[in-house]
Scaffold this motif. Structure first.
Motif, short mmCIF file in Angstrom:
data_model
loop_
_atom_site.label_atom_id
_atom_site.label_comp_id
_atom_site.label_asym_id
_atom_site.label_seq_id
_atom_site.Cartn_x
_atom_site.Cartn_y
_atom_site.Cartn_z
N ALA A 80 0.83 -1.20 0.00
CA ALA A 80 0.00 0.00 0.00
C ALA A 80 0.87 1.26 0.00
CB ALA A 80 -0.93 0.00 1.21
N ALA A 81 1.97 1.23 0.76
CA ALA A 81 2.87 2.38 0.80
C ALA A 81 3.47 2.66 -0.57
CB ALA A 81 3.97 2.14 1.83
N TYR A 82 3.81 1.60 -1.31
CA TYR A 82 4.38 1.80 -2.64
C TYR A 82 3.34 2.37 -3.60
CZ TYR A 82 7.06 0.99 -6.88
OH TYR A 82 7.73 1.17 -8.06
N LEU A 83 2.09 1.91 -3.50
CA LEU A 83 1.02 2.46 -4.33
C LEU A 83 0.82 3.95 -4.04
CD1 LEU A 83 -1.70 -0.35 -4.30
CD2 LEU A 83 -0.19 0.28 -6.18
N LEU A 84 0.85 4.30 -2.76
CA LEU A 84 0.70 5.71 -2.39
C LEU A 84 1.88 6.54 -2.92
CD1 LEU A 84 -0.64 5.33 1.25
CD2 LEU A 84 -1.92 6.13 -0.75
N TYR A 85 3.07 5.95 -2.91
CA TYR A 85 4.24 6.64 -3.46
C TYR A 85 4.05 6.92 -4.95
CZ TYR A 85 8.98 7.19 -5.29
OH TYR A 85 10.09 7.64 -5.96
N LEU A 86 3.58 5.91 -5.69
CA LEU A 86 3.33 6.12 -7.12
C LEU A 86 2.25 7.17 -7.34
CD1 LEU A 86 3.38 2.46 -8.54
CD2 LEU A 86 5.18 4.18 -8.64
N ALA A 197 -4.69 1.49 -2.79
CA ALA A 197 -3.88 1.33 -1.57
C ALA A 197 -4.77 1.23 -0.34
CB ALA A 197 -2.93 2.52 -1.44
N SER A 198 -5.83 2.03 -0.29
CA SER A 198 -6.75 1.98 0.84
C SER A 198 -7.46 0.62 0.91
CB SER A 198 -7.79 3.10 0.72
OG SER A 198 -7.15 4.37 0.72
#
Length: 206
Positions: A80-86, A197-198
């Motif tokens: 999820a953190a990587y998706l938020l980064y993208l 991500a959520s």
């Protein structure tokens, strides 16, 4: 494996491959920014991640994910953190730039790494392989061989899905040729990645 089993497996499998998700959204975004060919070749990263997951599911590692709460939570938080980064990179991308970036340079390895990390960051995927593929395995026949065949078919259909979503992204690039259109597209993708991500953070073990 008989034709009756394949006639059930192929359409059900393709429906899963074509379902909207973070990786398919990434294919659309990559094709919009870098072109159809690069988006398709970047999908190799996703294929490698899914191939590893299928092998792990066949080896029974999914049982560990089902029983280990902390491991499941750790993997999904990282994913999820990587998706938020993208999503953040897309949100702040400069629409006037000739090349858009989604976190790194637009080279093959950078895009393939993105695809791999997005796929690998979803622990539900390996559980999906465990829950879905065995339904089409005949226990009276060699199980490893059947599992391998089903896994290869899944990956082939996944490649078709990558190409289909990349093709959509290629045509969307024509619609968003202006900077304002690019900004709208980037921020829509950022919002959808944040939503994914959520959803991943709220996912529970099957």
């Amino acid at each position: 494996m008989d034709l009756a089993t394949l006639s059930l497996f192929l359409p059900a499998c393709f429906a899963l491959n074509m379902a909207p998700g973070p990786n398919n959204l990434l294919s659309v975004s990559n094709a919009t920014h870098y072109g159809f060919r690069r988006a398709c070749t970047a999908g190799i990263g996703r294929i490698l991640a899914f191939a590893g997951m299928i092998a792990l599911a066949g080896a029974g590692l999914s049982v560990v994910l089902q029983t280990s709460q902390w491991l499941f939570q750790a993997i999904k938080i990282i994913g999820a953190a990587y998706l938020l980064y993208l999503a953040w990179q897309l949100w702040r991308a400069n629409p006037d730039a000739g090349q858009q970036v989604t976190g790194a340079a637009a080279g093959f390895f950078a895009l393939a790494r993105q695809e791999f990390l997005v796929a690998a960051g979803n622990p539900k995927a390996i559980l999906l392989f465990t829950a879905f593929l065995p339904q089409f395995v005949d226990p009276t026949r060699p199980v490893p061989t059947q599992f391998a065949v089903l896994g290869v078919l899944f990956l082939l259909l996944e490649w078709i899905a990558i190409s289909a979503y990349a093709y959509m992204g290629l045509h969307m690039r024509r619609w968003f040729a202006e900077p304002r259109g690019k900004r709208i597209f980037n921020r829509c993708c950022a919002g959808l990645l944040s939503a994914a991500a959520s959803a991943l953070l709220m996912a529970k073990r099957a």
